[in-house]
Every structure is written in C-alpha cells, then in structure tokens.
Design an enzyme around this catalytic site. Structure first.
Site, PDB file in Angstrom:
ATOM      1  N   GLU A  30       0.824  -1.207   0.000  1.00  0.00           N
ATOM      2  CA  GLU A  30       0.000   0.000   0.000  1.00  0.00           C
ATOM      3  C   GLU A  30       0.860   1.260   0.000  1.00  0.00           C
ATOM      4  O   GLU A  30       0.476   2.272  -0.573  1.00  0.00           O
ATOM      5  CB  GLU A  30      -0.920  -0.017   1.235  1.00  0.00           C
ATOM      6  CG  GLU A  30      -1.822   1.229   1.356  1.00  0.00           C
ATOM      7  CD  GLU A  30      -2.757   1.183   2.563  1.00  0.00           C
ATOM      8  OE1 GLU A  30      -2.633   0.238   3.369  1.00  0.00           O
ATOM      9  OE2 GLU A  30      -3.598   2.086   2.684  1.00  0.00           O
TER      10      GLU A  30
ATOM     11  N   HIS B  36      -5.212  -3.358  -1.996  1.00  0.00           N
ATOM     12  CA  HIS B  36      -4.397  -2.231  -2.466  1.00  0.00           C
ATOM     13  C   HIS B  36      -3.456  -2.665  -3.608  1.00  0.00           C
ATOM     14  O   HIS B  36      -3.660  -2.287  -4.733  1.00  0.00           O
ATOM     15  CB  HIS B  36      -3.602  -1.522  -1.353  1.00  0.00           C
ATOM     16  CG  HIS B  36      -4.454  -1.080  -0.208  1.00  0.00           C
ATOM     17  ND1 HIS B  36      -5.503  -0.203  -0.370  1.00  0.00           N
ATOM     18  CD2 HIS B  36      -4.428  -1.389   1.118  1.00  0.00           C
ATOM     19  CE1 HIS B  36      -6.088   0.008   0.802  1.00  0.00           C
ATOM     20  NE2 HIS B  36      -5.460  -0.699   1.723  1.00  0.00           N
TER      21      HIS B  36
ATOM     22  N   ASP C 175     -12.941   0.597   2.570  1.00  0.00           N
ATOM     23  CA  ASP C 175     -11.769   0.602   3.458  1.00  0.00           C
ATOM     24  C   ASP C 175     -11.959   1.453   4.713  1.00  0.00           C
ATOM     25  O   ASP C 175     -12.636   1.042   5.638  1.00  0.00           O
ATOM     26  CB  ASP C 175     -10.532   1.024   2.635  1.00  0.00           C
ATOM     27  CG  ASP C 175      -9.220   0.754   3.354  1.00  0.00           C
ATOM     28  OD1 ASP C 175      -9.252   0.260   4.496  1.00  0.00           O
ATOM     29  OD2 ASP C 175      -8.144   1.030   2.781  1.00  0.00           O
TER      30      ASP C 175
HETATM   31 ZN    ZN Z   1      -7.668  -1.730   5.010  1.00  0.00          ZN
END
Ligand code: ZN
Length: 451
Positions: free
Chosen positions: A233, A267, A318
């Site tokens: 990420e 991600h 998220d």
């Molecule tokens: Zn997350």
C-alpha cells in the site's frame, strides 16, 4: 415478491420490461419483454447490488477527524496514529453503533455485501474479552440489523514490522498468536452462524504483521474460504520489505504463499510489471479502495495496464471516510485520467461504456473475493438488487449504459432509490428502513466516545 422493471441490467446487458420473481431471498425467474402482472412492484431502472470487498467499519466514526495538519508532514503513518487513538476508547456497543451506521450507508449507496476486515478484537487493556468474539458479535449484530451481506474476515495480527518485530502499545487490541487466532476464528464462525449466507474467511493483516510460518498457518485455516491481505500500500512498506528480505512485498508473497483465486490482495498499489503478471496469472482479485487510497496519499495502482491484462478487481470503502459505491468506481477511472492525461481508460475498448465495464468488473471480482460469486439478476442468484431514482431530472433522456455512466460519473449515492438484500427491501427512497434507530444510537455512542 415480483419486481417489474422498465429497464434492468441482466448478465448480458440491458433489457426492457423485465419481471424478476423472488422466492426465499433468491431470484427464481427472470422474464423479459413482458407486461407487469397485478401486484408487481414497479421500478424504472434496476441493477444488481455491488460488493464492497474491504471495510474497517469502526473507522466510519473517525471520518473527518484526521484532516488537520500535524507537525512535520502527514502521511498514512500519522493517520494510523490518529486511528490507534480512536480505537483506544471503543467498546463493543460503540463498535455496533458505528458499524450499523456504516452498513446502512453502504446499502443506501448501492453496496449489498461487505467484506469486514476485522482486527479490533480485545479489550482496551489488550486482554481478551471473556467472550473472545464479542467484537465479532457486534459486527454480526450490525449486519443483522441492516441486512447487509457479510463476509467476515477476522484479522491475524502479531507483529509491528517485518521479521516478527514485537507489537506496539497502540496495537494491543489486535494481537493474537496462531493458537489464539484459531480460537477466535472458531468463535467468529459461531457468531455469524445465524446470518443468512454469511461466510468467514481469514485475513493475515499484512506482511508486517505475520511471519512466513504464521502466514502459512493462517491461510491454511481458511479451508477454501477467502484469504485477504493488505499488501504494497505504501512506499515505506515496500522499502522495509526489501531491506528485510531483498524482495518487494508482492514478489515475496508469490515466493512464499500459494496465492490463487481465493485470495484478495488489498491495495497492491506499488506493483511492478512482473508482479502484476503474477497476480493476473494467479486469478487473485486486487482489492482497490480508490477513495481511501486518495485520502491516505497511498499512490496509484496501474489500473489501465491491469485492465488490459484482464486482471480481476473489486472495490472497497476501506476507511469509510466516504461511503459511495459509484464514487469508488468514478475515482478509480479519474486516477487513471489524471495520471495518463486521457479519458475512458478503463472502458475495455472502443465504443464501450466505462461505467458498465467498471461495474461489471467490480461485480465479478468483488463477488469472487467475498466468496459468494458474482451478484447478478439471474435465476438462482441472491436477490441483492438496487433501483435508481429514474424520476430524478438527471436521468431524463438516458437509457442503457448511459444510465450507468450517468450514475457513476454524474450522480452517485443520492440517485439510489430502493435496495433489496436477500429479497428484503432495506432501503426505500434512498433511506435505510432502520435509519432513525441507527442514527440515534450512533449519536449517543459518539457523545460518550468524545465526552
Ligand atoms: Zn484496510
């Protein structure tokens, strides 16, 4: 129950004058080109509901509270400190209140199933609750109350960094060893047992939080159910992984785990071409969370290239800083437009609708990642259905794929009219049927959290 739809988006595209017959929460018949029968509920524009493959429901309660500049520059890592501070005070009742609001908002925006990446397990002092799954019960109660489909993803979290680093104080409520996690997993399966078509997968939090041995042990516990992991990420995460192992996160994962279609790589922002090809070859789904990734300053996933390679993807809300199914898809495309200075980059080919291609892909990938297959308006599918406000002037003169493009690029959640989950109408005129009670409890929970 029967719905008659002027236009409905079936598996092969738009059809007119469609009757959907629903029995026991599932679509038992689809008739096209027919008149409404007596007693049919009539709607103008009808679509399958979208899966939301990645949520941390409790973070809805801190939306907007991490947007004030700190000392010396803000990043994902300073946001995480704010999140840990918020978590410090949350109890099971508070989690239930926040999750119920988040799930109601998801349904109101067109999401009908959620993958809850659930890592807040223990009491404020880091000790297990007497009922180890009391926080999972809070999530299950929120799903039951709102009716949203639930794929529960209990998170294994044991370390604060690569190579098995000891956890930090702010992480004490998340931490389990492998045996403790197995106990939690079994209790979580019991916690959701009463929910219609709920499923429990597993979620090793990240390569920072699990060693190679732990990752293998946790993935094996899935027994065919979904395996979700946060990966690549952030650039500092990639750098730390290289410093530790000599390999990048996705490179390392493909070397050490049997990644297949049951995996969701959440991600995967910082991905090389060879890593991208490994993902496509594995059949795994990439879990893209465009609004959160923008909010946290993560970076941009190479969606244009990944789509051209027929990679599988879904979208997730998220951090829940904003909850809007259409807006996630819009930002996914807009990120590519800004990066490449072009338009309609995720349409899938000349003459194709960008909105329809995004929606189709996110239905299939999201359904795969949540372990229940693609949502669709087809015989045998769960009756997870969205209708749009066709009488809104915004839709005047629109038909077919222009409806999807208009909803996604020009409207968003305010254009959702009704939402059915498992054949039960949970949202009417854009508002969840239990909204008053959910709002009242949420306000009380926030007052006590911030007292
Ligand atoms: Zn997350």
């Amino acid at each position: 129950m029967a719905l008659w739809c002027e236009q409905a988006w079936l598996t092969d595209g738009w059809h007119s004058h469609v009757r959907l017959i629903v029995e026991n929460g599932r679509i038992s018949a689809v008739e096209t080109g027919v008149s409404a029968a007596h007693g049919d509920e009539r709607h103008a524009i009808v679509l399958p509901g979208l899966p939301n493959l990645h949520s941390h429901a409790f973070q809805r309660g801190m939306a907007g509270l991490a947007e004030r500049a700190g000392q010396g520059g803000d990043s994902f890592w300073t946001w995480r400190e704010a999140m840990y501070h918020f978590v410090d005070r949350l109890d099971p009742e508070g989690l239930h209140a926040i999750a119920a609001l988040a799930y109601a908002e998801m349904l109101e925006s067109g999401f009908t199933r959620v993958g809850e990446f659930h890592y807040l397990h223990h009491d404020v002092d880091g000790q297990r609750y007497d009922d180890v799954a009391v926080m999972a019960h809070a999530i299950a109660a929120a799903a039951a109350e709102t009716g949203i489909g639930l794929t529960m993803l209990p998170v294994f979290y044991a370390h604060s960094g690569f190579g098995g680093a000891a956890p930090k104080h702010g992480q004490r409520r998340f931490i389990n060893d492998v045996n403790g996690f197995l106990t939690l997993l079994e209790a979580t399966r019991e916690a959701i047992a009463g929910l219609y078509d709920a499923i429990v997968g597993v979620a090793p939090h990240s390569l920072r939080a699990a060693t190679a041995e732990e990752l293998a042990a946790i993935a094996a516990m899935a027994a065919g159910a979904p395996v979700h992991i946060h990966i690549a990420e952030q650039i500092p995460e990639v750098d730390a992984c290289v410093a530790w192992s000599g390999a990048r996160p996705l490179e390392w994962l493909f070397d050490h785990a049997d990644v297949g279609p049951d995996w969701c790589l959440v991600h995967a922002t910082h991905v090389t071409e060879s890593e991208r090809r490994a993902i496509v070859g594995s059949g795994a789904v990439v879990g893209l969370c465009p609004i959160t990734e923008a909010n946290l300053g993560d970076g941009l996933f190479p969606a244009r290239e990944f789509f051209a390679e027929s990679g599988r993807f879904g979208v997730g809300s998220d951090s829940n800083v904003e909850i809007d199914a259409a807006a996630e898809l819009r930002l996914l495309e807009y990120g590519q437009r800004l990066a490449h200075r072009g338009r309609n980059l995720l349409a899938g080919g000349a003459g194709q609708s960008t909105g329809a291609n995004l929606y189709r892909g996110a239905l299939a990938g999201g359904g795969q990642a949540l372990g229940r297959g693609s949502t669709s308006l087809a015989v045998g599918a769960a009756a997870d259905i969205v209708s749009l406000k066709a009488d809104d002037p915004f839709f005047a003169g629109r038909s077919g794929d222009a409806i999807l493009d208009s909803w996604i690029f020009g409207g968003g959640a305010r254009l959702v009219d009704c939402v059915w989950r498992h054949g039960i109408k949970q949202v009417e005129s854009g508002r969840h049927i239990a909204r008053d009670a959910i709002d009242t409890r949420y306000r009380a929970a926030m007052r006590s959290l911030f007292a």
